[in-house]
Design a protein around this motif. Structure first.
Motif: not given
Length: 581
Positions: A266-271, A273-280
């Protein structure tokens, strides 16, 4: 697949970061009985001293922290915009885009309060103990990296003409590579933070240090500093909007991660307000198009990965922002809708999806149509523009942190504190109605993007990289190396990488390059030629140029049944190291 370094394994602890002095300092903390939170905070403060061109006390910090037996959580150390930061106020300053340097782009500096919050909530050491490493390096000095020396040399004339406090600290005289440099004023600032909690309990000492920063002498100095106009990349001098009241009104927060299952983890990222969900999203789009296993990165793999990332980053640019609703982003039906857009040819369009109705992008120009950067510069390094830290302790606490901002070249030094403010607000737009439109007390959508993996078998890993808009792209390539090519973490870091410039740059100037794809030449001539034949505008970036990844993990069981710890680091730029026992 070749490795530049051995795949490190142990059972006691590991620290991997973008500078060997940060890694060794953090490992020293673990050896002396501290835990992962203590070690991460120590390494973070050391990075302020030894990588001042890539991060500083005036910058930002998102981190993902996993305490054994609990779900990973995000420590949100991204400070918000000032209360006075409105589009109307910026327009009154006569600017079209928020400058990438100077004082107008300053937000509340979140890194120091965030490190102290991590220490208070999960550490075992006092602020004085943790800060001692950075204080010593700032006071006694350290050998300056060639990249730091080059950065200072490139800005020295500007500092002398426009930012005299920066010239005093960095440029008179400008250091040569490997000279010893010192910052005794910063050492004094950190000593005052440590002394604020003298005689108090550990938790109270952390709160006292945070108060000294957010409501005490640091906030007062920042307030005074912001009132004086300074030259910025607009070509004019502007005063800042940040006040002591802005600092006092904000504290770091703990938030749930955004996560997605993918290939046994399970890959966890910030919400949002970050670009993190783009990787998901990119992982979800590309997954059915990938082979179960491959021996190398083929043109087919790189093509579909690049096209999936284009779609995800277009959604980032249209939909992400502080408080944005990304509920549908990872929905299988939406991912399938986006996947259907991938064809045999490279897309040359920005194609955000209809996530919540008709998408809207800010007005951006193609890169070659953009005006030349003013001579005052953008203040943003072209790559590797950040730091990263991964820490694991013997009990299984895991920390992934990506500190950045407050670069010495981006804003004038605050003479009485020994550091400068960040310029994160340059990621906001002076257009109404966008998720990233400038408004008071919102978090800019940051590029900072740590990652945590929680495997189905219980292993937990931290990873990340500097790189601005490239951070999630280089991590995406690393994950494909691990889960598609079957590489161990060190080999996956060393594998040839790539990234797009087919995106709206988060930094000044805000432009995009249709079809732009930068690759390491080690992908091979045949793969690169194939990608060009599919319409990608390929730039050969050389054999070892893309990414500054690091990694640390804890696996249950193993030596003494306390678990197995692994770590890996990046050899590019000859700077990052992992320490492990």
């Amino acid at each position: 697949m070749m490795r530049t370094r051995p795949p490190l394994q142990g059972s006691f602890g590991a620290v991997a970061s973008t500078h060997w002095l940060a890694s060794s300092s953090g490992m020293s903390v673990l050896e002396r009985g501290g835990n992962a939170a203590d070690a991460a905070a120590t390494a973070g403060f050391v990075l302020h001293v030894v990588e001042p061109h890539l991060n500083g006390p005036g910058g930002d910090l998102p981190a993902i922290v996993r305490v054994p037996g609990r779900e990973p959580r995000v420590l949100a150390g991204q400070g918000p915009t000032p209360a006075a930061a409105t589009i109307e106020r910026m327009r009154a300053e006569g600017i079209e885009h928020i400058p990438g340097t100077g004082l107008l782009a300053a937000v509340v500096p979140g890194a120091v309060p965030a490190w102290l919050t991590l220490l208070r909530d999960h550490g075992t050491w006092t602020p004085g103990d943790v800060l001692a490493y950075a204080i010593e390096l700032a006071e006694r000095g350290h050998r300056v990296l060639p990249r730091v020396a080059r950065t200072i040399a490139g800005r020295a004339e500007f500092f002398r003409e426009h930012w005299p406090a920066s010239a005093d600290l960095w440029a008179d005289p400008a250091p040569e590579p490997w000279d010893v440099i010192r910052n005794p004023v910063l050492a004094g600032t950190y000593r005052r933070l440590a002394d604020a909690g003298s005689g108090l309990s550990r938790e109270a000492a952390c709160d006292a240090a945070i108060a000294a920063w957010s409501e005490g002498f640091v906030a007062e100095a920042i307030d005074r500093h912001s009132r004086h106009a300074a030259m910025d990349s607009s070509g004019a001098a502007h005063a800042g909007l940040l006040t002591g009241d802005d600092l006092a009104a904000w504290r770091p927060s703990w938030e749930p991660t955004t996560s997605m299952p993918w290939r046994g983890t399970t890959v966890h990222k910030a919400g949002a307000w970050s670009q993190g969900p783009a990787m998901l999203e990119a992982l979800g789009i590309v997954e059915p198009l990938l082979p179960e296993r491959a021996d190398a990165f083929t043109a087919d793999i790189v093509h579909v990965a690049a096209e999936a990332m284009k779609l995800a980053l277009a959604d980032r640019d249209a939909w992400f922002g502080d408080g944005a609703d990304l509920e549908r982003l990872l929905d299988p039906a939406y991912l399938a809708e986006r996947r259907a857009l991938i064809g045999d040819r490279a897309s040359l369009e920005l194609r955000p999806g209809a996530l919540r109705g008709e998408p809207r992008l800010a007005a951006v120009r193609v890169a070659e149509e953009a005006p030349r950067t003013p001579r005052s510069g953008t203040g943003e390094p072209t790559r590797g523009d950040t730091c990263h830290i991964d820490v694991v302790d013997k009990d299984g606490m895991v920390v992934s942190a990506t500190p950045s901002g407050g670069w010495l070249q981006s804003s004038p030094t605050i003479g009485e504190l020994g550091f400068c403010l960040g310029t994160r607000a340059q990621m906001l737009w002076l257009e109404e109605g966008l998720p990233t439109s400038l408004a008071p007390r919102i978090r800019p959508r940051t590029t900072l993007s740590p990652t945590m993996l929680v495997d189905d078998d219980g292993a937990v890993a931290a990873l990340g990289t500097p790189g601005g808009d490239q951070q999630d792209q280089w991590q995406f390539a690393m994950l494909l190396g691990m889960r598609v090519l079957g590489l161990d973490p060190q080999a996956a870091i060393d594998a040839p990488s790539w990234h797009l410039t087919h995106l709206v740059s988060s930094f000044e100037p805000r432009v995009w390059e249709p079809g732009g794809l930068h690759v390491e030449s080690r992908l091979g001539e045949a793969v690169i030629d194939d990608l060009r034949s599919r319409g990608h505008a390929v730039t050969d970036a050389g054999p070892w140029s893309l990414g500054r990844l690091s990694f640390a993990s804890h696996e249950p069981g193993g030596p003494g049944e306390g678990g197995t710890i692994r770590a890996a680091s990046n050899a590019r730029d000859e700077q990052g190291y992992a320490a492990l026992r």
